[in-house]
Write a protein that holds these residues in place. Structure first.
Motif, PDB file in Angstrom:
ATOM      1  N   ALA A 163       6.670   7.359   0.012  1.00  0.00           N
ATOM      2  CA  ALA A 163       6.487   5.901   0.024  1.00  0.00           C
ATOM      3  C   ALA A 163       5.154   5.506  -0.606  1.00  0.00           C
ATOM      4  O   ALA A 163       5.084   4.539  -1.374  1.00  0.00           O
ATOM      5  N   LEU A 164       4.107   6.265  -0.308  1.00  0.00           N
ATOM      6  CA  LEU A 164       2.798   5.963  -0.895  1.00  0.00           C
ATOM      7  C   LEU A 164       2.809   6.178  -2.402  1.00  0.00           C
ATOM      8  O   LEU A 164       2.263   5.363  -3.160  1.00  0.00           O
ATOM      9  N   LEU A 165       3.427   7.251  -2.846  1.00  0.00           N
ATOM     10  CA  LEU A 165       3.519   7.510  -4.286  1.00  0.00           C
ATOM     11  C   LEU A 165       4.311   6.407  -4.984  1.00  0.00           C
ATOM     12  O   LEU A 165       3.943   5.975  -6.088  1.00  0.00           O
ATOM     13  N   ALA A 166       5.379   5.920  -4.357  1.00  0.00           N
ATOM     14  CA  ALA A 166       6.171   4.832  -4.934  1.00  0.00           C
ATOM     15  C   ALA A 166       5.346   3.553  -5.039  1.00  0.00           C
ATOM     16  O   ALA A 166       5.397   2.850  -6.059  1.00  0.00           O
ATOM     17  N   ARG A 167       4.563   3.253  -4.007  1.00  0.00           N
ATOM     18  CA  ARG A 167       3.706   2.058  -4.050  1.00  0.00           C
ATOM     19  C   ARG A 167       2.655   2.161  -5.153  1.00  0.00           C
ATOM     20  O   ARG A 167       2.374   1.199  -5.850  1.00  0.00           O
ATOM     21  N   LEU A 210      -3.410  -0.505  -7.696  1.00  0.00           N
ATOM     22  CA  LEU A 210      -3.617   0.088  -6.380  1.00  0.00           C
ATOM     23  C   LEU A 210      -4.111   1.526  -6.545  1.00  0.00           C
ATOM     24  O   LEU A 210      -3.566   2.292  -7.325  1.00  0.00           O
ATOM     25  N   GLN A 211      -5.156   1.871  -5.819  1.00  0.00           N
ATOM     26  CA  GLN A 211      -5.744   3.206  -5.871  1.00  0.00           C
ATOM     27  C   GLN A 211      -5.590   3.890  -4.514  1.00  0.00           C
ATOM     28  O   GLN A 211      -5.539   3.209  -3.490  1.00  0.00           O
TER      29      GLN A 211
END
Length: 70
Positions: A7-11, A18-19
């Motif tokens: 989910a974080l990689l998709a965001r 976004l970093q």
């Protein structure tokens, strides 16, 4: 943890501004999740930098845990 990483990689991919340093993940008992965090985020591709804050004294210091066992 794998679902969280995905989910974080998709965001991050969806929003190039976004970093990883902009992301904070909170959980109630970090010590119980710590081995899984290291297993999922510490290995594999793609990599995602991470840091675990607020570990309890025993989790942060194996030397302390060993001393208490004595």
């Amino acid at each position: 943890m794998e679902t969280l990483k995905d989910a974080l990689l998709a965001r991050l991919q969806a929003n190039p501004s976004l970093q990883p340093a902009d992301i904070v993940v909170l959980c109630p008992d970090i010590d119980s999740y710590s081995p899984y965090i290291d297993a999922v985020f510490g290995q594999g591709e793609p990599t995602l930098p991470y840091a675990v804050a607020d570990k309890g004294g025993l989790a942060a210091s194996p030397l302390l845990a060993g001393w208490l066992e004595l």
